[in-house]
Design a protein around this motif. Sequence first.
Motif, PDB file in Angstrom:
ATOM      1  N   UNK A  10       0.826  -1.205   0.000  1.00  0.00           N
ATOM      2  CA  UNK A  10       0.000   0.000   0.000  1.00  0.00           C
ATOM      3  C   UNK A  10       0.861   1.256   0.000  1.00  0.00           C
ATOM      4  N   UNK A  11       1.927   1.232   0.810  1.00  0.00           N
ATOM      5  CA  UNK A  11       2.780   2.419   0.934  1.00  0.00           C
ATOM      6  C   UNK A  11       3.398   2.798  -0.403  1.00  0.00           C
ATOM      7  N   UNK A  12       3.752   1.804  -1.198  1.00  0.00           N
ATOM      8  CA  UNK A  12       4.373   2.068  -2.492  1.00  0.00           C
ATOM      9  C   UNK A  12       3.367   2.024  -3.652  1.00  0.00           C
ATOM     10  N   UNK A  13       2.079   2.106  -3.310  1.00  0.00           N
ATOM     11  CA  UNK A  13       0.995   2.265  -4.297  1.00  0.00           C
ATOM     12  C   UNK A  13       0.889   1.103  -5.281  1.00  0.00           C
ATOM     13  N   UNK A  14       1.379  -0.066  -4.916  1.00  0.00           N
ATOM     14  CA  UNK A  14       1.328  -1.201  -5.833  1.00  0.00           C
ATOM     15  C   UNK A  14      -0.098  -1.708  -6.017  1.00  0.00           C
ATOM     16  N   UNK A 241     -20.669  -0.742  -4.239  1.00  0.00           N
ATOM     17  CA  UNK A 241     -21.185  -1.279  -2.971  1.00  0.00           C
ATOM     18  C   UNK A 241     -20.078  -1.416  -1.939  1.00  0.00           C
ATOM     19  N   UNK A 242     -18.895  -1.823  -2.389  1.00  0.00           N
ATOM     20  CA  UNK A 242     -17.764  -1.960  -1.465  1.00  0.00           C
ATOM     21  C   UNK A 242     -17.388  -0.601  -0.876  1.00  0.00           C
ATOM     22  N   UNK A 254     -10.835   1.932  10.496  1.00  0.00           N
ATOM     23  CA  UNK A 254      -9.668   2.790  10.728  1.00  0.00           C
ATOM     24  C   UNK A 254      -8.473   1.980  11.233  1.00  0.00           C
ATOM     25  N   UNK A 255      -8.761   0.915  11.990  1.00  0.00           N
ATOM     26  CA  UNK A 255      -7.694   0.101  12.553  1.00  0.00           C
ATOM     27  C   UNK A 255      -6.857  -0.537  11.446  1.00  0.00           C
ATOM     28  N   UNK A 256      -5.541  -0.385  11.534  1.00  0.00           N
ATOM     29  CA  UNK A 256      -4.601  -0.943  10.552  1.00  0.00           C
ATOM     30  C   UNK A 256      -4.879  -0.444   9.129  1.00  0.00           C
ATOM     31  N   UNK A 261      -7.054  -0.596   2.496  1.00  0.00           N
ATOM     32  CA  UNK A 261      -6.929  -1.941   1.913  1.00  0.00           C
ATOM     33  C   UNK A 261      -8.149  -2.257   1.062  1.00  0.00           C
ATOM     34  N   UNK A 262      -9.319  -2.083   1.649  1.00  0.00           N
ATOM     35  CA  UNK A 262     -10.562  -2.422   0.955  1.00  0.00           C
ATOM     36  C   UNK A 262     -10.854  -1.409  -0.145  1.00  0.00           C
ATOM     37  N   UNK A 263     -10.639  -0.128   0.149  1.00  0.00           N
ATOM     38  CA  UNK A 263     -10.947   0.915  -0.833  1.00  0.00           C
ATOM     39  C   UNK A 263     -10.127   0.802  -2.095  1.00  0.00           C
ATOM     40  N   UNK A 264      -8.845   0.499  -1.974  1.00  0.00           N
ATOM     41  CA  UNK A 264      -7.985   0.401  -3.157  1.00  0.00           C
ATOM     42  C   UNK A 264      -8.181  -0.916  -3.901  1.00  0.00           C
TER      43      UNK A 264
END
Length: 279
Positions: A10-14, A241-242, A254-256, A261-264
């Motif tokens: 996630x940090x490196x936008x992969x 829907x997601x 918000x946790x972790x 994760x889900x949005x991307x």
Amino acid sequence: MFTKIYQYIRAFSLDVVAGAVISARWIGNYFNADIPSQAILALGLTVWLIYTIDHLLDARKIKSKDALFRHMIHYKNAPYIFGLIALVAMILIFVLQSLEPYLIGYGMVLGFAVFCYLIFVHFVRKKVYWGKEWFIALVYAMGICLPTVGYIQNVPPILIYFWLQLFLLASINLILFNMIEYKVDKAQGFNSFATVKGVDFSRKVILFLLFCFVITWSSSFLFFKAEELLDYQAIFILMGSVLAMVLSKEVVLRQEEWYRVIGDIVFVLPVIEVIFIDG
């Protein structure tokens, strides 16, 4: 272990890159566009370069250890990431040599617009909000559709329709993240839609965008009759829907940074169509 690895992804936008290339292949498949792998690779490399440069520019502004992980990792490893950017840029130049000139031209125009915008936002008028989320959503949706436009050499109405849905989903995604990260962005002095307009207004805008998405999605069955459209609209409504679920469960997610994760992953969902239906 997996959580830590995915945190770096996630940090490196992969995950964003994966969403762009999968969605681009998915849109191309609808039109039976003969898009070469090099074009999809060029899109992925370009998306990574844009997001990474933007994160590096944002990382210059961090003020405390409370900054988001992606900003901290770019701040601490800036010299190495700049070297990686140079390497990826060289690979991109090599890949572009195998593409059709007109597709390269389209991409260069879009890339130049992004370059100018980043320079303007980060160096010219740093204290003013210039709709960064809307611009990124616009470019992201255009980038997904660009390989198809390049290889079918026209812009049919259904492609414009797909672009509009992608733009709405990307806008919801970005403003939703802004809203959830409001406190961190405010503390770090970042300008975003949420820090400028407020959390409550951001939520109202997201709900309005979701409403527009549903109306746009529903209208497809009035204007387009292609048999393949049903499969594509099923994926689109799943994506919407997601994001609606993330909005409704924002406190829990918000946790972790599960909201990210889900949005991307939303833009990776078309892989269902690409692998299990088209494949």
